[in-house]
Design a protein around this motif. Sequence first.
Motif, PDB file in Angstrom:
ATOM      1  N   ASP A 120      -3.333  17.796  -1.936  1.00 23.10           N
ATOM      2  CA  ASP A 120      -3.733  16.409  -1.658  1.00 23.10           C
ATOM      3  C   ASP A 120      -3.552  16.129  -0.163  1.00 23.10           C
ATOM      4  O   ASP A 120      -3.071  15.084   0.248  1.00 23.10           O
ATOM      5  CB  ASP A 120      -2.909  15.431  -2.518  1.00 23.10           C
ATOM      6  N   PHE A 145      -5.997  10.698 -10.350  1.00 26.45           N
ATOM      7  CA  PHE A 145      -7.014  11.692  -9.983  1.00 26.45           C
ATOM      8  C   PHE A 145      -7.652  12.334 -11.216  1.00 26.45           C
ATOM      9  O   PHE A 145      -8.349  13.328 -11.110  1.00 26.45           O
ATOM     10  CB  PHE A 145      -6.381  12.773  -9.089  1.00 26.45           C
ATOM     11  N   PHE A 148      -0.487  11.607 -10.061  1.00 23.92           N
ATOM     12  CA  PHE A 148      -1.581  12.142  -9.232  1.00 23.92           C
ATOM     13  C   PHE A 148      -1.895  13.559  -9.753  1.00 23.92           C
ATOM     14  O   PHE A 148      -1.989  13.728 -10.968  1.00 23.92           O
ATOM     15  CB  PHE A 148      -1.201  12.063  -7.739  1.00 23.92           C
ATOM     16  N   GLN A 207       1.549  17.556  -8.099  1.00 32.88           N
ATOM     17  CA  GLN A 207       2.356  16.474  -7.502  1.00 32.88           C
ATOM     18  C   GLN A 207       3.257  15.859  -8.587  1.00 32.88           C
ATOM     19  O   GLN A 207       3.069  14.694  -8.982  1.00 32.88           O
ATOM     20  CB  GLN A 207       1.443  15.388  -6.906  1.00 32.88           C
ATOM     21  N   ARG A 242       6.128   4.570   6.561  1.00 29.79           N
ATOM     22  CA  ARG A 242       5.214   4.017   5.563  1.00 29.79           C
ATOM     23  C   ARG A 242       5.555   4.755   4.273  1.00 29.79           C
ATOM     24  O   ARG A 242       5.685   5.981   4.250  1.00 29.79           O
ATOM     25  CB  ARG A 242       3.780   4.281   6.028  1.00 29.79           C
ATOM     26  N   VAL A 296       3.018   5.231  -2.251  1.00 32.87           N
ATOM     27  CA  VAL A 296       3.134   4.816  -3.665  1.00 32.87           C
ATOM     28  C   VAL A 296       4.472   4.104  -3.934  1.00 32.87           C
ATOM     29  O   VAL A 296       5.170   4.385  -4.916  1.00 32.87           O
ATOM     30  CB  VAL A 296       2.971   6.019  -4.640  1.00 32.87           C
ATOM     31  N   HIS A 317      -7.268   5.838   5.075  1.00 32.39           N
ATOM     32  CA  HIS A 317      -7.817   7.166   4.768  1.00 32.39           C
ATOM     33  C   HIS A 317      -8.149   7.354   3.287  1.00 32.39           C
ATOM     34  O   HIS A 317      -8.474   8.460   2.876  1.00 32.39           O
ATOM     35  CB  HIS A 317      -6.800   8.237   5.203  1.00 32.39           C
ATOM     36  N   ARG A 350     -12.830  10.620  -1.246  1.00 39.90           N
ATOM     37  CA  ARG A 350     -12.376   9.933  -0.031  1.00 39.90           C
ATOM     38  C   ARG A 350     -12.716  10.662   1.267  1.00 39.90           C
ATOM     39  O   ARG A 350     -12.317  10.238   2.348  1.00 39.90           O
ATOM     40  CB  ARG A 350     -10.856   9.734  -0.121  1.00 39.90           C
ATOM     41  N   ARG A 387     -12.571  10.437   6.150  1.00 43.79           N
ATOM     42  CA  ARG A 387     -11.606  11.371   6.736  1.00 43.79           C
ATOM     43  C   ARG A 387     -12.253  12.346   7.716  1.00 43.79           C
ATOM     44  O   ARG A 387     -11.628  13.332   8.111  1.00 43.79           O
ATOM     45  CB  ARG A 387     -10.922  12.155   5.614  1.00 43.79           C
TER      46      ARG A 387
END
Length: 538
Positions: free
Chosen positions: A71, A156, A175, A179, A209, A212, A334, A397, A401
């Motif tokens: 990821d 996902f 996810f 993960q 930051r 989740v 992103h 996504r 990116r």
Amino acid sequence: MSSPLIVPKTQSKKQWLDGAVGYEIYVRSFADSTGDGTGDLNGVTDRLDYLKWLGIDIVWLTPFYPSPGHDHGYDVSNYRDVDPSHGTLADAERLIERVHELDLRIIFDIVPNHTSSEHEWFKAAIADPTSPERDFYLFRDPAPNGGPPNNWLSHFGPTAWTRDERSGQYWCHLFLPEQPDLNWRNPAVRDEFDDIYRFWFERGVDGFRIDVAHGLLKHPELPDLPQIKDIAPGAGPMETFFSFDHIYDLDQDDNVEIFERWQDIAAPFDACLLAESGVEDHERLARYVQPGALDLTFFLKPGWMKWNPDKLVAELVGLAKVEPHGIAWVISNHDNARPVSRFGNSDRALAVTTLMWALGGVPFLYQGEELASPNGLIAPGDRHDPISTRNETDEGRDVCRTPMAWTDAFQNGFTTGSPWLRSEPRPVQFTVEGQTADPRSPLHRYRSLIELRKTHPDLWQAELVFSDTGRPDVAAARRGTTFTIANLGSEPASVDLPEGSWHIVFASRVPASDTSPVTGTVTVPAETSVVFATAADT
Ligand code: NOJ
């Protein structure tokens, strides 16, 4: 006419956040200093002068830690090092040092909801079900029918459970299977992350930051989630995920205890903690930044909304009234289609951003947003995002990116090699080089807007008073010697200025050349935001 709503002056938990503007760097796509096609920390260091020139105050870097990359870095296998594709620990230290020399701040990204399946904790948990690490994760016995323990889904797609063939148990992952979610009810997990925070704070990083942040604690019983919508045939994984009411896997009340614990660690370093939270409800979101908890939280909703003027005004103004200090405002990051593409054009994007400037908290731009970049063009065979490579969907996504477009030269100046994500090169008018040379370019418009927070500090430090504009698609906010009108609607808007003489200091659509004094009622063109100042604050 309802009475104007007044909210108090700014009061961030860390003083350096007052009036600041943030900028997100998606490290792998920002600047490649080695020619291996992947952006790296030295690439960021090389480009700091650009960010200084742009006027931003805080740089946020997406994860660069060792990772198998399923990821793209959000699957961390070691939280205290740098992935060789992004550099070394010494590069990270040099970057922090240079940031501070330039009088900027830098925040990193921490990923506490899950690790990589390659992390040593998970490897130990799989190797030995009686190991202490087993309880770092959420392993559960199968349901009576032998299937997954409950109906939870992965963002996902499809299920949130993968079977550990050796033990027959399942592990939980909101996810990818690679993960695995951590068990935040285990005190040992909390202790480990306390140390990880300290490791980086001692190296001078100014904050984190928190990926989740709304997902850390799960309901202890892990009950089934109620389904709230039918799942249309062909629905993508995200759409399917949000067909359920996430009352047991996300946004649990006791997450705040963890935030308070982390604030106790961050505060002595004067470091800031910023949540990535998908929570949409304004009151629920405000809890993340309540006294003693985090400094800021992103409000992600405007980053995935389509163009909807009434709703955008309601969401932005509505949240600012509930939480006037702790929001990190964004329409781009992103994970979402670029606002220029999502909203339909760059004027709309800048009109919304201009409104964000008056709402308190800290607005963030995402690399390329200042160039009004639309989505990147990627051939289907070149997709990398697991959402699109592991599902039959266009939800991926990758479009936001694609590498930063610096120049008109080879690979837009991002790399001398072959970029990790292949996309169509940007024409010169979408590059930093092309826009620097054009005083009317988006880059100069964003730069002027950023500068406004320095030249007109009332924009964030004075009491915020919203006027009733009589239209749901128009917002008007007075802060001391500034007055912002955001007309997101498709018709011109007539709005009464507060008493006194005003002049335009910023207009989202055209450079504000007319600075002559105005009084009384003004007409703001459609899809345009304008910032006025009184003579006292020119
Ligand atoms: C949010 C991050 O922004 C996104 O890129 C990532 O895939 C998920 N969290 C999972 O870590």
